[in-house]
Write a protein that holds these residues in place. Structure first.
Motif, PDB file in Angstrom:
ATOM      1  N   SER A  21       0.831  -1.207   0.000  1.00 10.99           N
ATOM      2  CA  SER A  21       0.000   0.000   0.000  1.00 10.99           C
ATOM      3  C   SER A  21       0.865   1.257   0.000  1.00 10.99           C
ATOM      4  N   ILE A  22       1.882   1.272   0.828  1.00 10.52           N
ATOM      5  CA  ILE A  22       2.802   2.418   0.880  1.00 10.52           C
ATOM      6  C   ILE A  22       3.580   2.537  -0.425  1.00 10.52           C
ATOM      7  N   SER A  23       3.954   1.401  -1.010  1.00  8.99           N
ATOM      8  CA  SER A  23       4.644   1.412  -2.304  1.00  8.99           C
ATOM      9  C   SER A  23       3.766   2.023  -3.390  1.00  8.99           C
ATOM     10  N   LEU A  24       2.485   1.668  -3.418  1.00 10.47           N
ATOM     11  CA  LEU A  24       1.562   2.262  -4.383  1.00 10.47           C
ATOM     12  C   LEU A  24       1.413   3.756  -4.151  1.00 10.47           C
ATOM     13  N   LEU A  25       1.365   4.161  -2.894  1.00  8.20           N
ATOM     14  CA  LEU A  25       1.248   5.583  -2.569  1.00  8.20           C
ATOM     15  C   LEU A  25       2.452   6.362  -3.086  1.00  8.20           C
ATOM     16  N   LEU A  26       3.646   5.851  -2.850  1.00  5.04           N
ATOM     17  CA  LEU A  26       4.860   6.562  -3.231  1.00  5.04           C
ATOM     18  C   LEU A  26       5.087   6.588  -4.741  1.00  5.04           C
ATOM     19  N   GLY A  28       2.740   6.859  -6.956  1.00  5.77           N
ATOM     20  CA  GLY A  28       1.548   7.418  -7.570  1.00  5.77           C
ATOM     21  C   GLY A  28       1.715   8.554  -8.536  1.00  5.77           C
ATOM     22  N   HIS A  29       2.614   9.489  -8.317  1.00 10.71           N
ATOM     23  CA  HIS A  29       2.654  10.643  -9.215  1.00 10.71           C
ATOM     24  C   HIS A  29       3.424  10.378 -10.502  1.00 10.71           C
ATOM     25  N   ASN A  30       4.188   9.299 -10.575  1.00 16.48           N
ATOM     26  CA  ASN A  30       4.934   8.981 -11.796  1.00 16.48           C
ATOM     27  C   ASN A  30       4.493   7.681 -12.463  1.00 16.48           C
ATOM     28  N   ASN A  31       3.942   6.772 -11.707  1.00 15.54           N
ATOM     29  CA  ASN A  31       3.570   5.443 -12.206  1.00 15.54           C
ATOM     30  C   ASN A  31       2.137   5.145 -11.778  1.00 15.54           C
ATOM     31  N   PRO A  32       1.573   4.040 -12.268  1.00 13.08           N
ATOM     32  CA  PRO A  32       0.238   3.667 -11.791  1.00 13.08           C
ATOM     33  C   PRO A  32       0.244   3.464 -10.278  1.00 13.08           C
ATOM     34  N   PHE A  92      -4.159  24.175  -7.435  1.00 16.28           N
ATOM     35  CA  PHE A  92      -3.650  22.813  -7.664  1.00 16.28           C
ATOM     36  C   PHE A  92      -2.345  22.765  -8.447  1.00 16.28           C
ATOM     37  N   ARG A  93      -1.636  23.843  -8.577  1.00 19.11           N
ATOM     38  CA  ARG A  93      -0.357  23.821  -9.294  1.00 19.11           C
ATOM     39  C   ARG A  93       0.644  23.018  -8.481  1.00 19.11           C
ATOM     40  N   SER A  94       1.350  22.133  -9.129  1.00 17.90           N
ATOM     41  CA  SER A  94       2.307  21.269  -8.461  1.00 17.90           C
ATOM     42  C   SER A  94       3.710  21.846  -8.578  1.00 17.90           C
ATOM     43  N   ALA A  95       4.461  21.753  -7.507  1.00 14.70           N
ATOM     44  CA  ALA A  95       5.859  22.196  -7.496  1.00 14.70           C
ATOM     45  C   ALA A  95       6.767  20.969  -7.496  1.00 14.70           C
ATOM     46  N   VAL A  96       7.907  21.081  -8.168  1.00 14.42           N
ATOM     47  CA  VAL A  96       8.860  19.974  -8.272  1.00 14.42           C
ATOM     48  C   VAL A  96      10.220  20.468  -7.805  1.00 14.42           C
ATOM     49  N   GLU A  97      10.873  19.655  -7.002  1.00 16.19           N
ATOM     50  CA  GLU A  97      12.224  19.980  -6.522  1.00 16.19           C
ATOM     51  C   GLU A  97      13.056  18.699  -6.576  1.00 16.19           C
ATOM     52  N   PHE A  98      14.273  18.805  -7.069  1.00 18.37           N
ATOM     53  CA  PHE A  98      15.184  17.664  -7.102  1.00 18.37           C
ATOM     54  C   PHE A  98      16.210  17.826  -5.995  1.00 18.37           C
ATOM     55  N   VAL A  99      16.348  16.783  -5.179  1.00 17.74           N
ATOM     56  CA  VAL A  99      17.253  16.808  -4.037  1.00 17.74           C
ATOM     57  C   VAL A  99      18.248  15.666  -4.192  1.00 17.74           C
ATOM     58  N   HIS A 100      19.505  15.956  -3.927  1.00 20.96           N
ATOM     59  CA  HIS A 100      20.530  14.911  -4.001  1.00 20.96           C
ATOM     60  C   HIS A 100      20.819  14.396  -2.595  1.00 20.96           C
ATOM     61  N   LEU A 101      20.593  13.105  -2.377  1.00 23.30           N
ATOM     62  CA  LEU A 101      20.906  12.451  -1.101  1.00 23.30           C
ATOM     63  C   LEU A 101      22.094  11.529  -1.312  1.00 23.30           C
ATOM     64  N   PRO A 102      23.038  11.509  -0.364  1.00 27.67           N
ATOM     65  CA  PRO A 102      24.276  10.746  -0.559  1.00 27.67           C
ATOM     66  C   PRO A 102      24.077   9.263  -0.889  1.00 27.67           C
ATOM     67  N   SER A 111       5.018  18.283  -4.896  1.00 25.65           N
ATOM     68  CA  SER A 111       3.953  18.650  -3.964  1.00 25.65           C
ATOM     69  C   SER A 111       2.693  17.810  -4.189  1.00 25.65           C
ATOM     70  N   ALA A 112       2.547  17.241  -5.376  1.00 27.45           N
ATOM     71  CA  ALA A 112       1.413  16.353  -5.628  1.00 27.45           C
ATOM     72  C   ALA A 112       1.482  15.115  -4.732  1.00 27.45           C
ATOM     73  N   GLY A 113       2.668  14.799  -4.262  1.00 23.50           N
ATOM     74  CA  GLY A 113       2.809  13.687  -3.325  1.00 23.50           C
ATOM     75  C   GLY A 113       2.096  13.952  -2.015  1.00 23.50           C
ATOM     76  N   LEU A 114       2.088  15.201  -1.566  1.00 22.28           N
ATOM     77  CA  LEU A 114       1.332  15.549  -0.356  1.00 22.28           C
ATOM     78  C   LEU A 114      -0.168  15.422  -0.594  1.00 22.28           C
ATOM     79  N   PHE A 115      -0.608  15.784  -1.790  1.00 24.58           N
ATOM     80  CA  PHE A 115      -2.019  15.606  -2.124  1.00 24.58           C
ATOM     81  C   PHE A 115      -2.372  14.120  -2.117  1.00 24.58           C
ATOM     82  N   ASP A 116      -1.507  13.283  -2.711  1.00 26.32           N
ATOM     83  CA  ASP A 116      -1.731  11.827  -2.691  1.00 26.32           C
ATOM     84  C   ASP A 116      -1.787  11.304  -1.265  1.00 26.32           C
TER      85      ASP A 116
END
Length: 139
Positions: A21-26, A28-32, A92-102, A111-116
């Motif tokens: 369920s959590i995998s489907l949630l995460l 969601g904004h790029n895949n089914p 409903f405008r979505s914001a996108v940010e790319f973050v680099h994690l080590p 931000s659409a992830g928060l809506f999901d």
């Protein structure tokens, strides 16, 4: 009355379906997937737990207020929808940010992830509120 096999299989399925369920949630904004289907999966496994073990037994160790889950999700989804207007953008405008994690590399934060996530909690809260109240015999 359920059998020991049903109870054992349910105990095995609960963590697996919650992780799915959590995998489907995460995803969601790029895949089914997304908040709705992830919430339905979570609600289905909790409903299975209610059916197999009985509502009275489950309430002894796991008895959240599903109405609060619904309210939190609705507030979060609404906040996400209206937040763009505070910054001068369309509703409903979505914001996108790319973050680099080590360890993980580049991760896309949307931000659409928060809506999901809000939809996820609305679906869980509403389905389980209905299911619990229909199954409760008001002793």
């Amino acid at each position: 009355m359920t059998t020991i096999i049903t109870k054992t299989i349910t105990k095995i399925c609960i963590p697996l379906v919650i992780l799915f369920s959590i995998s489907l949630l995460l995803a969601g904004h790029n895949n089914p997937g997304g908040g709705f289907i992830g919430g339905v999966m979570f609600a289905s496994v909790i409903s299975l737990m209610y059916v197999v073990f009985g509502l009275k037994y489950v309430k002894t160790f796991f008895n959240p207020d599903w109405g609060k889950w619904f309210g939190f999700g609705l507030i979060l989804a609404s906040f996400t929808a209206f937040a763009a207007m505070a910054f001068g953008h369309n509703f409903f405008r979505s914001a996108v940010e790319f973050v680099h994690l080590p360890l993980f590399g580049e991760i896309e934060l949307v931000s659409a992830g928060l809506f999901d996530l809000g939809v996820y909690f609305v679906v869980i809260g509403s389905l389980l509120f209905i299911f619990k109240n229909v199954g409760d015999d008001n002793e």
